[in-house]
Design a protein around this motif. Structure first.
Motif, PDB file in Angstrom:
ATOM      1  N   ASN A 250       4.273 -38.989  48.324  1.00 45.53           N
ATOM      2  CA  ASN A 250       4.001 -40.410  48.587  1.00 45.53           C
ATOM      3  C   ASN A 250       2.625 -40.550  49.236  1.00 45.53           C
ATOM      4  OD1 ASN A 250       4.370 -43.196  49.029  1.00 45.53           O
ATOM      5  ND2 ASN A 250       5.419 -42.841  50.974  1.00 45.53           N
ATOM      6  N   GLU A 251       1.746 -41.353  48.634  1.00 44.22           N
ATOM      7  CA  GLU A 251       0.407 -41.554  49.202  1.00 44.22           C
ATOM      8  C   GLU A 251       0.526 -42.368  50.485  1.00 44.22           C
ATOM      9  OE1 GLU A 251      -2.017 -43.163  46.055  1.00 44.22           O
ATOM     10  OE2 GLU A 251      -2.416 -41.139  45.300  1.00 44.22           O
ATOM     11  N   LEU A 252      -0.106 -41.868  51.565  1.00 40.63           N
ATOM     12  CA  LEU A 252       0.085 -42.419  52.902  1.00 40.63           C
ATOM     13  C   LEU A 252      -1.161 -43.011  53.543  1.00 40.63           C
ATOM     14  CD1 LEU A 252       2.187 -39.432  54.276  1.00 40.63           C
ATOM     15  CD2 LEU A 252       3.079 -41.656  53.519  1.00 40.63           C
ATOM     16  N   PHE A 253      -2.288 -42.294  53.466  1.00 39.77           N
ATOM     17  CA  PHE A 253      -3.497 -42.706  54.176  1.00 39.77           C
ATOM     18  C   PHE A 253      -4.735 -42.487  53.307  1.00 39.77           C
ATOM     19  CE2 PHE A 253      -0.516 -41.282  57.437  1.00 39.77           C
ATOM     20  CZ  PHE A 253      -0.504 -42.372  58.296  1.00 39.77           C
ATOM     21  N   ALA A 254      -5.679 -43.402  53.426  1.00 37.26           N
ATOM     22  CA  ALA A 254      -6.994 -43.227  52.794  1.00 37.26           C
ATOM     23  C   ALA A 254      -7.887 -42.483  53.774  1.00 37.26           C
ATOM     24  CB  ALA A 254      -7.602 -44.580  52.459  1.00 37.26           C
TER      25      ALA A 254
ATOM     26  N   GLU B  24      -4.792 -46.832  60.023  1.00 34.11           N
ATOM     27  CA  GLU B  24      -3.771 -47.619  59.325  1.00 34.11           C
ATOM     28  C   GLU B  24      -3.300 -46.866  58.083  1.00 34.11           C
ATOM     29  OE1 GLU B  24      -5.130 -51.439  57.952  1.00 34.11           O
ATOM     30  OE2 GLU B  24      -6.569 -50.571  56.574  1.00 34.11           O
ATOM     31  N   PRO B  25      -2.054 -47.150  57.648  1.00 35.16           N
ATOM     32  CA  PRO B  25      -1.566 -46.556  56.406  1.00 35.16           C
ATOM     33  C   PRO B  25      -2.292 -47.117  55.191  1.00 35.16           C
ATOM     34  CG  PRO B  25       0.248 -47.357  57.762  1.00 35.16           C
ATOM     35  CD  PRO B  25      -1.015 -47.880  58.352  1.00 35.16           C
ATOM     36  N   LEU B  26      -2.143 -46.435  54.085  1.00 36.07           N
ATOM     37  CA  LEU B  26      -2.794 -46.816  52.836  1.00 36.07           C
ATOM     38  C   LEU B  26      -2.345 -48.197  52.356  1.00 36.07           C
ATOM     39  CD1 LEU B  26      -4.680 -45.777  50.563  1.00 36.07           C
ATOM     40  CD2 LEU B  26      -2.647 -44.824  49.468  1.00 36.07           C
ATOM     41  N   ARG B  27      -1.072 -48.503  52.541  1.00 32.93           N
ATOM     42  CA  ARG B  27      -0.523 -49.791  52.105  1.00 32.93           C
ATOM     43  C   ARG B  27       0.727 -50.108  52.913  1.00 32.93           C
ATOM     44  NH1 ARG B  27       1.355 -45.868  49.331  1.00 32.93           N
ATOM     45  NH2 ARG B  27       3.480 -45.778  48.592  1.00 32.93           N
TER      46      ARG B  27
ATOM     47  N   VAL C  70       4.849 -46.104  55.086  1.00 37.94           N
ATOM     48  CA  VAL C  70       5.523 -45.405  56.182  1.00 37.94           C
ATOM     49  C   VAL C  70       6.535 -46.343  56.822  1.00 37.94           C
ATOM     50  CG1 VAL C  70       3.530 -43.912  56.650  1.00 37.94           C
ATOM     51  CG2 VAL C  70       3.798 -46.039  57.936  1.00 37.94           C
ATOM     52  N   GLU C  71       7.421 -45.758  57.614  1.00 45.13           N
ATOM     53  CA  GLU C  71       8.366 -46.557  58.394  1.00 45.13           C
ATOM     54  C   GLU C  71       8.322 -46.080  59.846  1.00 45.13           C
ATOM     55  OE1 GLU C  71      12.074 -45.917  56.340  1.00 45.13           O
ATOM     56  OE2 GLU C  71      12.532 -44.179  57.572  1.00 45.13           O
TER      57      GLU C  71
ATOM     58  N   ALA D 297       8.165 -43.364  54.055  1.00 47.00           N
ATOM     59  CA  ALA D 297       9.134 -44.367  53.603  1.00 47.00           C
ATOM     60  C   ALA D 297       9.828 -43.963  52.308  1.00 47.00           C
ATOM     61  CB  ALA D 297       8.434 -45.712  53.422  1.00 47.00           C
ATOM     62  N   LYS D 298       9.310 -42.963  51.605  1.00 44.90           N
ATOM     63  CA  LYS D 298       9.892 -42.552  50.328  1.00 44.90           C
ATOM     64  C   LYS D 298      10.962 -41.473  50.492  1.00 44.90           C
ATOM     65  CE  LYS D 298       8.287 -41.616  45.633  1.00 44.90           C
ATOM     66  NZ  LYS D 298       7.080 -41.396  44.817  1.00 44.90           N
ATOM     67  N   CYS D 299      10.778 -40.560  51.481  1.00 45.41           N
ATOM     68  CA  CYS D 299      11.740 -39.460  51.637  1.00 45.41           C
ATOM     69  C   CYS D 299      12.281 -39.313  53.064  1.00 45.41           C
ATOM     70  CB  CYS D 299      11.136 -38.143  51.176  1.00 45.41           C
ATOM     71  SG  CYS D 299       9.840 -37.474  52.246  1.00 45.41           S
TER      72      CYS D 299
END
Length: 136
Positions: free
Chosen positions: A53-57, A73-76, A80-81, A98-100
């Motif tokens: 899961n893409e998380l950060f730029a 900040e997160p990518l979108r 994350v949660e 947030a995905k796993c």
């Protein structure tokens, strides 16, 4: 919780190395200043090592001097949660994929002059890095 990617404990153990499992699945912490991505400075994207899961730029990464990769900040939204964490005798905010549901680190509202005032302090072992490819 129900995550898009779910595996048994045995499957996670088979998929991840010992340190990866300890940090990602048991909310451990790698030693500061030891992570392979701490000094990574190329443009690119950081993702969850457990599920991709893409998380950060990389453009939001900064040197907080704390010994772990830090982002403001997160990518979108929804990457994350957040969960309250009282394991060290005071409240912190844990950051999970947030995905796993894998543990990534913690977020702190301690400024550092970032646009958000936040420091997402992530364990390097929880992340993979994909550099941007530049067309010539």
């Amino acid at each position: 919780m129900n995550y898009e990617i779910q595996r048994s404990d045995l499957e996670w153990r088979d998929l991840l190395g010992p340190l990866e499992y300890e940090v990602l699945r048991q909310a451990g912490t790698e030693h500061p200043f030891t992570g392979e991505l701490l000094d990574e400075a190329r443009p690119g994207t950081y993702a969850c090592r457990a599920c991709g899961n893409e998380l950060f730029a990389a453009s939001t990464k900064f040197d907080a001097g704390c010994g772990w990769p830090s982002f403001w900040e997160p990518l979108r939204d929804g990457a994350v949660e957040y969960h309250d964490d009282f394991t060290v005798g005071r409240k912190r905010v844990e950051v999970r994929c947030a995905k796993c549901g894998s543990h990534l680190g913690h977020v702190f509202p301690d400024g550092y002059g970032t646009p958000t005032g936040n420091r997402y302090c992530m364990n390097s072992v929880c992340l993979t890095f994909t550099p941007d490819t530049q067309a010539s």
